[in-house]
Design an enzyme around this catalytic site. Structure first.
Site, PDB file in Angstrom:
ATOM      1  N   ASN A 186       5.780   9.056   8.305  1.00 11.17           N
ATOM      2  CA  ASN A 186       5.209   7.717   8.115  1.00 11.17           C
ATOM      3  C   ASN A 186       5.474   7.328   6.661  1.00 11.17           C
ATOM      4  O   ASN A 186       4.807   7.823   5.763  1.00 11.17           O
ATOM      5  CB  ASN A 186       3.708   7.761   8.424  1.00 11.17           C
ATOM      6  CG  ASN A 186       3.006   6.467   8.053  1.00 11.17           C
ATOM      7  OD1 ASN A 186       3.656   5.453   7.809  1.00 11.17           O
ATOM      8  ND2 ASN A 186       1.674   6.504   8.020  1.00 11.17           N
ATOM      9  N   TRP A 187       6.445   6.455   6.475  1.00 15.99           N
ATOM     10  CA  TRP A 187       6.859   6.115   5.109  1.00 15.99           C
ATOM     11  C   TRP A 187       5.904   5.120   4.448  1.00 15.99           C
ATOM     12  O   TRP A 187       6.049   4.804   3.276  1.00 15.99           O
ATOM     13  CB  TRP A 187       8.296   5.586   5.108  1.00 15.99           C
ATOM     14  CG  TRP A 187       9.322   6.685   5.157  1.00 15.99           C
ATOM     15  CD1 TRP A 187       9.128   7.979   5.564  1.00 15.99           C
ATOM     16  CD2 TRP A 187      10.704   6.593   4.760  1.00 15.99           C
ATOM     17  NE1 TRP A 187      10.297   8.690   5.454  1.00 15.99           N
ATOM     18  CE2 TRP A 187      11.279   7.868   4.966  1.00 15.99           C
ATOM     19  CE3 TRP A 187      11.507   5.568   4.274  1.00 15.99           C
ATOM     20  CZ2 TRP A 187      12.627   8.129   4.686  1.00 15.99           C
ATOM     21  CZ3 TRP A 187      12.852   5.828   3.999  1.00 15.99           C
ATOM     22  CH2 TRP A 187      13.392   7.098   4.204  1.00 15.99           C
ATOM     23  N   LYS A 188       4.980   4.569   5.239  1.00 19.54           N
ATOM     24  CA  LYS A 188       4.026   3.583   4.692  1.00 19.54           C
ATOM     25  C   LYS A 188       4.804   2.475   3.964  1.00 19.54           C
ATOM     26  O   LYS A 188       5.905   2.137   4.395  1.00 19.54           O
ATOM     27  CB  LYS A 188       3.002   4.289   3.798  1.00 19.54           C
ATOM     28  CG  LYS A 188       2.331   5.461   4.530  1.00 19.54           C
ATOM     29  CD  LYS A 188       1.117   6.011   3.859  1.00 19.54           C
ATOM     30  CE  LYS A 188       0.571   7.157   4.701  1.00 19.54           C
ATOM     31  NZ  LYS A 188      -0.732   7.644   4.233  1.00 19.54           N
ATOM     32  N   HIS A 212      -3.527   3.266  12.521  1.00 22.10           N
ATOM     33  CA  HIS A 212      -3.589   4.140  11.338  1.00 22.10           C
ATOM     34  C   HIS A 212      -4.845   3.789  10.537  1.00 22.10           C
ATOM     35  O   HIS A 212      -5.238   2.624  10.462  1.00 22.10           O
ATOM     36  CB  HIS A 212      -2.334   3.960  10.483  1.00 22.10           C
ATOM     37  CG  HIS A 212      -2.242   4.984   9.392  1.00 22.10           C
ATOM     38  ND1 HIS A 212      -2.960   4.882   8.222  1.00 22.10           N
ATOM     39  CD2 HIS A 212      -1.570   6.159   9.319  1.00 22.10           C
ATOM     40  CE1 HIS A 212      -2.721   5.946   7.477  1.00 22.10           C
ATOM     41  NE2 HIS A 212      -1.878   6.742   8.123  1.00 22.10           N
ATOM     42  N   GLU A 219      -5.373   3.418   7.541  1.00 26.16           N
ATOM     43  CA  GLU A 219      -5.190   2.400   6.497  1.00 26.16           C
ATOM     44  C   GLU A 219      -5.222   0.999   7.107  1.00 26.16           C
ATOM     45  O   GLU A 219      -5.703   0.057   6.481  1.00 26.16           O
ATOM     46  CB  GLU A 219      -3.882   2.675   5.729  1.00 26.16           C
ATOM     47  CG  GLU A 219      -4.053   3.878   4.795  1.00 26.16           C
ATOM     48  CD  GLU A 219      -2.790   4.676   4.523  1.00 26.16           C
ATOM     49  OE1 GLU A 219      -1.681   4.177   4.753  1.00 26.16           O
ATOM     50  OE2 GLU A 219      -2.932   5.832   4.065  1.00 26.16           O
ATOM     51  N   GLU A 263      -5.951  12.251  12.411  1.00 23.06           N
ATOM     52  CA  GLU A 263      -5.810  12.241  10.957  1.00 23.06           C
ATOM     53  C   GLU A 263      -7.174  12.030  10.309  1.00 23.06           C
ATOM     54  O   GLU A 263      -7.644  10.886  10.217  1.00 23.06           O
ATOM     55  CB  GLU A 263      -4.879  11.105  10.518  1.00 23.06           C
ATOM     56  CG  GLU A 263      -3.479  11.196  11.083  1.00 23.06           C
ATOM     57  CD  GLU A 263      -2.498  10.373  10.245  1.00 23.06           C
ATOM     58  OE1 GLU A 263      -1.547  10.973   9.737  1.00 23.06           O
ATOM     59  OE2 GLU A 263      -2.712   9.165  10.095  1.00 23.06           O
ATOM     60  N   GLY A 315      -3.412  11.862   2.083  1.00 20.51           N
ATOM     61  CA  GLY A 315      -2.973  11.642   0.706  1.00 20.51           C
ATOM     62  C   GLY A 315      -3.818  12.350  -0.343  1.00 20.51           C
ATOM     63  O   GLY A 315      -3.703  12.076  -1.531  1.00 20.51           O
ATOM     64  N   SER A 323      -2.082  15.194   4.699  1.00 26.93           N
ATOM     65  CA  SER A 323      -1.662  16.186   3.696  1.00 26.93           C
ATOM     66  C   SER A 323      -0.869  17.357   4.267  1.00 26.93           C
ATOM     67  O   SER A 323      -0.939  18.469   3.746  1.00 26.93           O
ATOM     68  CB  SER A 323      -2.875  16.695   2.897  1.00 26.93           C
ATOM     69  OG  SER A 323      -3.425  15.641   2.121  1.00 26.93           O
ATOM     70  N   GLY A 377       2.897  11.844   5.852  1.00 22.39           N
ATOM     71  CA  GLY A 377       3.068  10.717   4.938  1.00 22.39           C
ATOM     72  C   GLY A 377       3.917  11.118   3.747  1.00 22.39           C
ATOM     73  O   GLY A 377       5.147  11.148   3.809  1.00 22.39           O
ATOM     74  N   GLY A 378       3.263  11.455   2.649  1.00 18.42           N
ATOM     75  CA  GLY A 378       3.948  11.723   1.380  1.00 18.42           C
ATOM     76  C   GLY A 378       5.130  12.672   1.495  1.00 18.42           C
ATOM     77  O   GLY A 378       6.205  12.406   0.930  1.00 18.42           O
TER      78      GLY A 378
HETATM   79  P1  PGA Z   1      -0.192  12.121   4.009  1.00 13.62           P
HETATM   80  O1  PGA Z   1      -0.331  10.860   5.006  1.00 13.62           O
HETATM   81  O2  PGA Z   1       0.700  13.120   4.687  1.00 13.62           O
HETATM   82  O3  PGA Z   1       0.421  11.534   2.773  1.00 13.62           O
HETATM   83  O4  PGA Z   1      -1.566  12.655   3.803  1.00 13.62           O
HETATM   84  C1  PGA Z   1      -0.433  11.042   6.392  1.00 13.62           C
HETATM   85  C2  PGA Z   1      -0.607   9.699   7.070  1.00 13.62           C
HETATM   86  O5  PGA Z   1      -1.334   8.847   6.553  1.00 13.62           O
HETATM   87  O6  PGA Z   1      -0.037   9.464   8.162  1.00 13.62           O
END
Ligand code: PGA
Length: 252
Positions: free
Chosen positions: A10-12, A93, A95, A164, A170, A209, A230-231
């Site tokens: 997930n590149w956000k 998600h 967010e 999640e 994050g 994470s 994500g990251g």
């Molecule tokens: P993260 O994000 O791996 O940076 O914690 C995961 C996500 O929000 O899908």
């Protein structure tokens, strides 16, 4: 191979065309691990060029509107994503739930729209830290599953659930393997209640994470069918290390 692990990046809100070469590296790595399904969800602007480029990885989007078209300035619909070459959409998600006030009903409507456009859907669920501290994590998460996944046993094969925990996204913090397993078992039970036997094939991803150092143990937890990353998905090296971990863990 319906049950091969699914590792999704997930590149956000990260990525411009200069990052297409990173995606190509990920794709080459994915080709070396055919026992793992690898997905990337870039920002909308990169869905089309990435989908045109990929040989082994599948491309998806991070959100879609619940309606197929209309006066919704700034929004993108599921048929548009399908037209651009997307194969899946992430909906719900945390967010989006937090920053765009998306509730379960809207998340379900978006998932329905994605399915109607011929896409697969990844529905995200997860508790906040306060909800976990209050002892409500399982009821919150299974409630989100019950109220936000698309309904109908016939759609189960195109639905993935991503657990999640909001406090793990994050932050570098992850739940214990035991807690991940317990939550994934609870989610599986709820999915079986909703879809019947068809729910057995629904993949449940863990996200929050995930990195090269913890992927092995998280992917080995009960009922974990892959990861939403994500990251660590923004660089081919760190993302492919997770794909490799899933490859080793595959074949269940
Ligand atoms: P993260 O994000 O791996 O940076 O914690 C995961 C996500 O929000 O899908």
């Amino acid at each position: 191979m319906p049950n091969r692990p699914f590792i999704v990046g997930n590149w956000k809100m990260n990525g411009i065309r200069a990052m297409l070469s990173e995606a190509r590296s990920i794709d080459r790595g994915a080709a070396r691990h055919p026992d793992v399904r690898v997905g990337i969800a870039p920002p909308f602007t990169l869905v089309l060029p990435m989908a045109e480029d990929m040989q082994a990885a599948v491309i998806g989007a991070q959100d879609c509107h619940a309606k197929p078209s209309g006066a919704f300035t700034g929004d993108i619909s599921a048929p548009m994503l399908a037209d651009a070459g997307a194969q899946f959409v992430i909906v719900g998600h945390s967010e989006r739930r937090a920053m765009h006030a998306e509730g379960n009903a809207e998340v379900r409507a978006k998932g329905d729209a994605a399915l109607a456009a011929g896409l697969e859907v990844i529905v995200c669920v997860g508790e906040t830290e306060a909800e976990r501290d209050a002892g409500n994590a399982e009821s919150v998460v299974t409630g989100q599953v019950a109220d936000s996944i698309p309904l109908g046993e016939e759609v189960a094969s195109r639905v993935t659930v991503a657990y999640e925990p909001v406090w793990a996204i994050g932050t570098g913090r992850v739940p214990s393997v035991a807690d991940v397993g317990a939550m994934h078992r609870a989610i599986r039970a709820k999915i079986l209640e909703i879809y019947g036997e068809g729910g057995a094939a629904v993949r449940i991803l863990y996200g929050g994470s995930v990195n090269a150092g913890n992927a092995d143990e998280l992917l080995a937890a009960d009922e974990v069918g892959g990861a939403l990353v994500g990251g660590a998905s923004l660089a081919a090296d760190s993302f492919l290390a997770i794909v490799t971990a899933a490859s080793g863990a595959g074949g269940e």
